[in-house]
Motif scaffolding. Structure first.
Motif, PDB file in Angstrom:
ATOM      1  N   GLN A  74       0.887  -1.279  -0.016  1.00  0.00           N
ATOM      2  CA  GLN A  74      -0.029  -0.023  -0.133  1.00  0.00           C
ATOM      3  C   GLN A  74       0.821   1.109  -0.231  1.00  0.00           C
ATOM      4  OE1 GLN A  74      -2.610   0.277   3.558  1.00  0.00           O
ATOM      5  NE2 GLN A  74      -3.763   1.793   2.380  1.00  0.00           N
ATOM      6  N   MET A  75       2.003   1.157   0.801  1.00  0.00           N
ATOM      7  CA  MET A  75       2.858   2.501   0.984  1.00  0.00           C
ATOM      8  C   MET A  75       3.452   2.662  -0.559  1.00  0.00           C
ATOM      9  SD  MET A  75       4.668   2.026   4.345  1.00  0.00           S
ATOM     10  CE  MET A  75       5.856   3.193   4.207  1.00  0.00           C
ATOM     11  N   LYS A  76       3.961   1.547  -1.250  1.00  0.00           N
ATOM     12  CA  LYS A  76       4.493   1.631  -2.642  1.00  0.00           C
ATOM     13  C   LYS A  76       3.353   2.214  -3.621  1.00  0.00           C
ATOM     14  CE  LYS A  76       7.877  -2.089  -2.307  1.00  0.00           C
ATOM     15  NZ  LYS A  76       8.319  -3.420  -3.006  1.00  0.00           N
ATOM     16  N   GLY A  77       2.293   1.744  -3.467  1.00  0.00           N
ATOM     17  CA  GLY A  77       1.324   2.240  -4.292  1.00  0.00           C
ATOM     18  C   GLY A  77       0.932   3.837  -4.139  1.00  0.00           C
ATOM     19  N   ASN A  91      10.661   9.051 -14.417  1.00  0.00           N
ATOM     20  CA  ASN A  91      10.022   7.830 -14.622  1.00  0.00           C
ATOM     21  C   ASN A  91      10.700   6.880 -13.588  1.00  0.00           C
ATOM     22  OD1 ASN A  91       8.611   8.219 -17.145  1.00  0.00           O
ATOM     23  ND2 ASN A  91      10.456   7.729 -18.221  1.00  0.00           N
ATOM     24  N   ILE A  92       9.802   6.246 -12.766  1.00  0.00           N
ATOM     25  CA  ILE A  92       9.950   5.400 -11.561  1.00  0.00           C
ATOM     26  C   ILE A  92      10.687   4.176 -12.015  1.00  0.00           C
ATOM     27  CG2 ILE A  92       9.162   4.126  -9.565  1.00  0.00           C
ATOM     28  CD1 ILE A  92       6.980   6.261  -9.279  1.00  0.00           C
ATOM     29  N   ILE A  93      11.869   3.578 -11.809  1.00  0.00           N
ATOM     30  CA  ILE A  93      12.185   2.237 -12.166  1.00  0.00           C
ATOM     31  C   ILE A  93      11.879   1.310 -11.100  1.00  0.00           C
ATOM     32  CG2 ILE A  93      14.436   0.885 -12.473  1.00  0.00           C
ATOM     33  CD1 ILE A  93      15.727   3.534 -13.408  1.00  0.00           C
ATOM     34  N   SER A  94      11.987   1.716  -9.577  1.00  0.00           N
ATOM     35  CA  SER A  94      11.582   0.767  -8.678  1.00  0.00           C
ATOM     36  C   SER A  94      11.528   1.629  -7.383  1.00  0.00           C
ATOM     37  CB  SER A  94      12.607  -0.230  -8.210  1.00  0.00           C
ATOM     38  OG  SER A  94      13.903   0.103  -7.824  1.00  0.00           O
ATOM     39  N   ILE A  95      10.523   0.882  -6.424  1.00  0.00           N
ATOM     40  CA  ILE A  95      10.459   1.707  -5.222  1.00  0.00           C
ATOM     41  C   ILE A  95      10.655   0.435  -4.350  1.00  0.00           C
ATOM     42  CG2 ILE A  95       8.757   2.756  -3.368  1.00  0.00           C
ATOM     43  CD1 ILE A  95       7.412   3.774  -5.826  1.00  0.00           C
ATOM     44  N   GLU A  96      11.749   0.640  -3.469  1.00  0.00           N
ATOM     45  CA  GLU A  96      11.757  -0.425  -2.481  1.00  0.00           C
ATOM     46  C   GLU A  96      11.757   0.135  -0.866  1.00  0.00           C
ATOM     47  OE1 GLU A  96      12.411  -3.573  -3.193  1.00  0.00           O
ATOM     48  OE2 GLU A  96      12.377  -3.193  -5.257  1.00  0.00           O
ATOM     49  N   LEU A 108      13.342   3.018   5.520  1.00  0.00           N
ATOM     50  CA  LEU A 108      14.040   3.576   4.517  1.00  0.00           C
ATOM     51  C   LEU A 108      13.152   3.425   3.185  1.00  0.00           C
ATOM     52  CD1 LEU A 108      17.796   2.995   5.207  1.00  0.00           C
ATOM     53  CD2 LEU A 108      16.371   5.026   5.790  1.00  0.00           C
ATOM     54  N   ILE A 109      12.905   4.320   2.311  1.00  0.00           N
ATOM     55  CA  ILE A 109      12.241   4.381   1.041  1.00  0.00           C
ATOM     56  C   ILE A 109      13.304   4.519   0.203  1.00  0.00           C
ATOM     57  CG2 ILE A 109      10.260   5.097  -0.418  1.00  0.00           C
ATOM     58  CD1 ILE A 109       8.760   5.747   2.578  1.00  0.00           C
ATOM     59  N   HIS A 110      13.545   3.561  -0.634  1.00  0.00           N
ATOM     60  CA  HIS A 110      14.551   3.924  -1.766  1.00  0.00           C
ATOM     61  C   HIS A 110      13.732   3.913  -3.107  1.00  0.00           C
ATOM     62  CE1 HIS A 110      18.083   2.340   0.471  1.00  0.00           C
ATOM     63  NE2 HIS A 110      17.201   1.648   1.314  1.00  0.00           N
ATOM     64  N   ILE A 111      14.053   4.974  -3.795  1.00  0.00           N
ATOM     65  CA  ILE A 111      13.213   5.273  -5.147  1.00  0.00           C
ATOM     66  C   ILE A 111      14.495   5.322  -6.249  1.00  0.00           C
ATOM     67  CG2 ILE A 111      11.978   7.119  -6.400  1.00  0.00           C
ATOM     68  CD1 ILE A 111      10.650   7.724  -3.487  1.00  0.00           C
ATOM     69  N   VAL A 124      17.120   8.190  -4.715  1.00  0.00           N
ATOM     70  CA  VAL A 124      17.139   8.824  -3.566  1.00  0.00           C
ATOM     71  C   VAL A 124      16.487   7.921  -2.493  1.00  0.00           C
ATOM     72  CG1 VAL A 124      14.382   9.810  -3.922  1.00  0.00           C
ATOM     73  CG2 VAL A 124      15.844  11.290  -2.604  1.00  0.00           C
ATOM     74  N   VAL A 125      16.930   8.437  -1.149  1.00  0.00           N
ATOM     75  CA  VAL A 125      16.527   7.513  -0.103  1.00  0.00           C
ATOM     76  C   VAL A 125      15.758   8.321   0.968  1.00  0.00           C
ATOM     77  CG1 VAL A 125      17.143   6.171   1.810  1.00  0.00           C
ATOM     78  CG2 VAL A 125      18.423   5.954  -0.339  1.00  0.00           C
ATOM     79  N   PHE A 126      14.386   8.141   1.217  1.00  0.00           N
ATOM     80  CA  PHE A 126      13.556   9.062   2.177  1.00  0.00           C
ATOM     81  C   PHE A 126      13.716   8.350   3.374  1.00  0.00           C
ATOM     82  CE2 PHE A 126       9.540   9.976   4.047  1.00  0.00           C
ATOM     83  CZ  PHE A 126       9.674  11.344   4.194  1.00  0.00           C
ATOM     84  N   PRO A 127      14.212   8.888   4.521  1.00  0.00           N
ATOM     85  CA  PRO A 127      13.980   7.987   5.890  1.00  0.00           C
ATOM     86  C   PRO A 127      12.423   8.270   6.660  1.00  0.00           C
ATOM     87  CG  PRO A 127      15.295  10.017   5.967  1.00  0.00           C
ATOM     88  CD  PRO A 127      14.909   9.873   4.678  1.00  0.00           C
TER      89      PRO A 127
END
Length: 136
Positions: A74-77, A91-96, A108-111, A124-127
């Motif tokens: 749900q967070m990724k969406g 363009n998003i390649i991946s969200i981890e 940690l949200i890796h985009i 970018v990494v969002f804590p």
């Protein structure tokens, strides 16, 4: 051949910094401006900006929910939708979502993304902190 990156824009640095010597605001450009824009987008709740009530990413709603696969999906969406609507330069390649520090109160949200016009890849990494405000 130099690729024209003027379309990426120029924006205020984040957090805002003022340059006393030149008498202005410190500005960012290119990928640094995109990274700042993503950090602002992920840390803004929808409704916080009066002129843009839909701007933001409502991650705060998930703050105290159990961090299971359903919530991570749900967070990724939510993140993907917010970037799709509010950051047209990439363009998003991946969200981890890295939950290894969950017990310490940090996710940690890796985009990983690609700049559309230049095909330049960056990330970018969002804590996202889940801790309570107990040290007040």
């Amino acid at each position: 051949m130099k690729i024209n990156t003027d379309f990426l824009g120029i924006g205020w640095s984040f957090p805002p910094e003022f340059n006393k010597a030149e008498g202005g605001v410190t500005m960012t450009t290119d990928v640094e401006d995109i990274n700042n824009s993503l950090l602002i987008l992920l840390s803004t709740r929808p409704g916080e900006r009066v002129m843009f009530p839909n701007y933001g990413c409502d991650l705060q709603e998930m703050l105290f929910k159990p961090l299971e696969l359903t919530l991570i999906t749900q967070m990724k969406g939510i993140i993907e939708r917010a970037i799709l609507y509010h950051e047209p330069r990439i363009n998003i390649i991946s969200i981890e979502i890295d939950t290894t520090e969950e017990l310490e109160g940090q996710v940690l949200i890796h985009i990983d993304y690609e700049v559309r016009n230049t095909n330049t890849r960056s990330n970018v990494v969002f804590p996202f902190y889940k801790g309570e405000a107990t040290a007040i």
